[in-house]
Design a protein around this motif. Structure first.
Motif, PDB file in Angstrom:
ATOM      1  N   GLN A   1      44.760  77.529   6.566  1.00 58.36           N
ATOM      2  CA  GLN A   1      46.146  77.850   6.207  1.00 58.36           C
ATOM      3  C   GLN A   1      46.261  78.122   4.710  1.00 58.36           C
ATOM      4  O   GLN A   1      46.942  79.061   4.290  1.00 58.36           O
ATOM      5  CB  GLN A   1      47.072  76.711   6.604  1.00 58.36           C
ATOM      6  CG  GLN A   1      47.324  76.605   8.083  1.00 58.36           C
ATOM      7  CD  GLN A   1      48.202  75.413   8.433  1.00 58.36           C
ATOM      8  OE1 GLN A   1      48.382  74.505   7.637  1.00 58.36           O
ATOM      9  NE2 GLN A   1      48.744  75.417   9.644  1.00 58.36           N
ATOM     10  N   LEU A   2      45.590  77.314   3.912  1.00 52.59           N
ATOM     11  CA  LEU A   2      45.610  77.516   2.465  1.00 52.59           C
ATOM     12  C   LEU A   2      44.960  78.845   2.095  1.00 52.59           C
ATOM     13  O   LEU A   2      45.479  79.591   1.260  1.00 52.59           O
ATOM     14  CB  LEU A   2      44.900  76.352   1.762  1.00 52.59           C
ATOM     15  CG  LEU A   2      44.873  76.392   0.241  1.00 52.59           C
ATOM     16  CD1 LEU A   2      46.278  76.348  -0.318  1.00 52.59           C
ATOM     17  CD2 LEU A   2      44.054  75.231  -0.284  1.00 52.59           C
ATOM     18  N   ALA A   3      43.840  79.169   2.746  1.00 57.36           N
ATOM     19  CA  ALA A   3      43.158  80.433   2.467  1.00 57.36           C
ATOM     20  C   ALA A   3      44.033  81.624   2.847  1.00 57.36           C
ATOM     21  O   ALA A   3      44.085  82.623   2.122  1.00 57.36           O
ATOM     22  CB  ALA A   3      41.823  80.485   3.213  1.00 57.36           C
ATOM     23  N   GLN A   4      44.746  81.534   3.972  1.00 55.26           N
ATOM     24  CA  GLN A   4      45.648  82.619   4.366  1.00 55.26           C
ATOM     25  C   GLN A   4      46.768  82.784   3.345  1.00 55.26           C
ATOM     26  O   GLN A   4      47.146  83.904   3.001  1.00 55.26           O
ATOM     27  CB  GLN A   4      46.230  82.342   5.748  1.00 55.26           C
ATOM     28  CG  GLN A   4      45.260  82.555   6.874  1.00 55.26           C
ATOM     29  CD  GLN A   4      45.854  82.174   8.233  1.00 55.26           C
ATOM     30  OE1 GLN A   4      46.980  81.700   8.322  1.00 55.26           O
ATOM     31  NE2 GLN A   4      45.073  82.376   9.281  1.00 55.26           N
TER      32      GLN A   4
ATOM     33  N   ARG B   1      47.694  86.924  -3.119  1.00 57.35           N
ATOM     34  CA  ARG B   1      46.969  87.923  -3.900  1.00 57.35           C
ATOM     35  C   ARG B   1      47.504  89.324  -3.601  1.00 57.35           C
ATOM     36  O   ARG B   1      47.715  90.123  -4.509  1.00 57.35           O
ATOM     37  CB  ARG B   1      45.479  87.835  -3.585  1.00 57.35           C
ATOM     38  CG  ARG B   1      44.619  88.709  -4.466  1.00 57.35           C
ATOM     39  CD  ARG B   1      43.162  88.525  -4.193  1.00 57.35           C
ATOM     40  NE  ARG B   1      42.881  88.847  -2.801  1.00 57.35           N
ATOM     41  CZ  ARG B   1      41.897  88.321  -2.106  1.00 57.35           C
ATOM     42  NH1 ARG B   1      41.113  87.428  -2.640  1.00 57.35           N
ATOM     43  NH2 ARG B   1      41.687  88.671  -0.862  1.00 57.35           N
ATOM     44  N   LYS B   2      47.780  89.610  -2.321  1.00 57.43           N
ATOM     45  CA  LYS B   2      48.303  90.923  -1.939  1.00 57.43           C
ATOM     46  C   LYS B   2      49.709  91.121  -2.501  1.00 57.43           C
ATOM     47  O   LYS B   2      50.021  92.163  -3.075  1.00 57.43           O
ATOM     48  CB  LYS B   2      48.299  91.047  -0.417  1.00 57.43           C
ATOM     49  CG  LYS B   2      48.720  92.419   0.079  1.00 57.43           C
ATOM     50  CD  LYS B   2      48.656  92.493   1.589  1.00 57.43           C
ATOM     51  CE  LYS B   2      49.799  91.696   2.158  1.00 57.43           C
ATOM     52  NZ  LYS B   2      50.032  91.849   3.575  1.00 57.43           N
ATOM     53  N   ASP B   3      50.570  90.103  -2.361  1.00 52.92           N
ATOM     54  CA  ASP B   3      51.936  90.208  -2.854  1.00 52.92           C
ATOM     55  C   ASP B   3      51.980  90.308  -4.373  1.00 52.92           C
ATOM     56  O   ASP B   3      52.801  91.033  -4.940  1.00 52.92           O
ATOM     57  CB  ASP B   3      52.775  89.016  -2.386  1.00 52.92           C
ATOM     58  CG  ASP B   3      53.007  89.026  -0.874  1.00 52.92           C
ATOM     59  OD1 ASP B   3      52.687  90.051  -0.225  1.00 52.92           O
ATOM     60  OD2 ASP B   3      53.485  88.002  -0.353  1.00 52.92           O
ATOM     61  N   ALA B   4      51.091  89.575  -5.045  1.00 48.26           N
ATOM     62  CA  ALA B   4      51.057  89.631  -6.506  1.00 48.26           C
ATOM     63  C   ALA B   4      50.621  91.010  -6.984  1.00 48.26           C
ATOM     64  O   ALA B   4      51.150  91.538  -7.967  1.00 48.26           O
ATOM     65  CB  ALA B   4      50.112  88.562  -7.059  1.00 48.26           C
ATOM     66  N   ALA B   5      49.677  91.632  -6.283  1.00 50.71           N
ATOM     67  CA  ALA B   5      49.247  92.980  -6.655  1.00 50.71           C
ATOM     68  C   ALA B   5      50.381  93.978  -6.464  1.00 50.71           C
ATOM     69  O   ALA B   5      50.585  94.873  -7.286  1.00 50.71           O
ATOM     70  CB  ALA B   5      48.027  93.387  -5.838  1.00 50.71           C
ATOM     71  N   ALA B   6      51.148  93.805  -5.393  1.00 53.99           N
ATOM     72  CA  ALA B   6      52.280  94.700  -5.151  1.00 53.99           C
ATOM     73  C   ALA B   6      53.353  94.508  -6.216  1.00 53.99           C
ATOM     74  O   ALA B   6      53.939  95.480  -6.700  1.00 53.99           O
ATOM     75  CB  ALA B   6      52.855  94.453  -3.761  1.00 53.99           C
ATOM     76  N   ALA B   7      53.608  93.261  -6.613  1.00 51.24           N
ATOM     77  CA  ALA B   7      54.612  92.997  -7.639  1.00 51.24           C
ATOM     78  C   ALA B   7      54.151  93.514  -8.997  1.00 51.24           C
ATOM     79  O   ALA B   7      54.957  93.997  -9.800  1.00 51.24           O
ATOM     80  CB  ALA B   7      54.909  91.502  -7.724  1.00 51.24           C
ATOM     81  N   ALA B   8      52.854  93.432  -9.270  1.00 50.93           N
ATOM     82  CA  ALA B   8      52.336  93.904 -10.555  1.00 50.93           C
ATOM     83  C   ALA B   8      52.367  95.418 -10.641  1.00 50.93           C
ATOM     84  O   ALA B   8      52.396  95.978 -11.738  1.00 50.93           O
ATOM     85  CB  ALA B   8      50.917  93.392 -10.767  1.00 50.93           C
TER      86      ALA B   8
END
Length: 136
Positions: free
Chosen positions: A80-83, A89-96
């Motif tokens: 669960q933590l890994a998911q 990571r995906k959301d942070a890349a989209a926000a960046a």
């Protein structure tokens, strides 16, 4: 009724162990591993001395303690933590990728999202646990 075939394909001659060793040495040479292995064998005393100087009892105890901490969580919680980390990571890349960083009010509005509050609570709990284990 037809007669069975009596033809047997020729078997390759057994190559001796020297041929196998030659093939191995040639493969190691072509891949570059032979040179690496020869260099490591020549530098073995210096490598061992450097390794023993770098590793002391405190480093070994620290490594064992960290390995024990990683082994504590159950597999389902770790998954669960890994998911969550993958999604973050995906959301942070989209926000960046957004050219303008969000303002304070826009960030404050995100605090109404229950997932944001849940994540902040988990992060604060983790920071509190790390902080309580630090020397006073």
């Amino acid at each position: 009724m037809a007669k069975p075939l009596t033809y047997a394909p020729p078997t390759p001659q057994d190559t001796g162990p020297q041929d196998d060793v030659d093939d191995l040495v040639l493969a190691l040479h072509e891949s570059g591993l032979l040179r690496v292995m020869a260099g490591g064998a020549r530098a073995y005393p210096q490598l061992l001395t450097s390794l023993l100087k770098a590793i002391d009892a405190d480093a070994i105890r620290s490594g064992i303690a960290l390995a024990g901490a990683l082994g504590d969580p159950d597999p389902e919680a770790a998954e669960q933590l890994a998911q969550g980390i993958r999604k973050a990571r995906k959301d942070a890349a989209a926000a960046a990728a957004d050219s303008r960083p969000p303002g304070f009010l826009r960030l404050a509005k995100r605090a109404h999202d229950k997932d944001v509050r849940r994540g902040l609570a988990a992060a604060l709990a983790a920071l509190a646990a790390v902080g309580s284990s630090l020397p006073k």
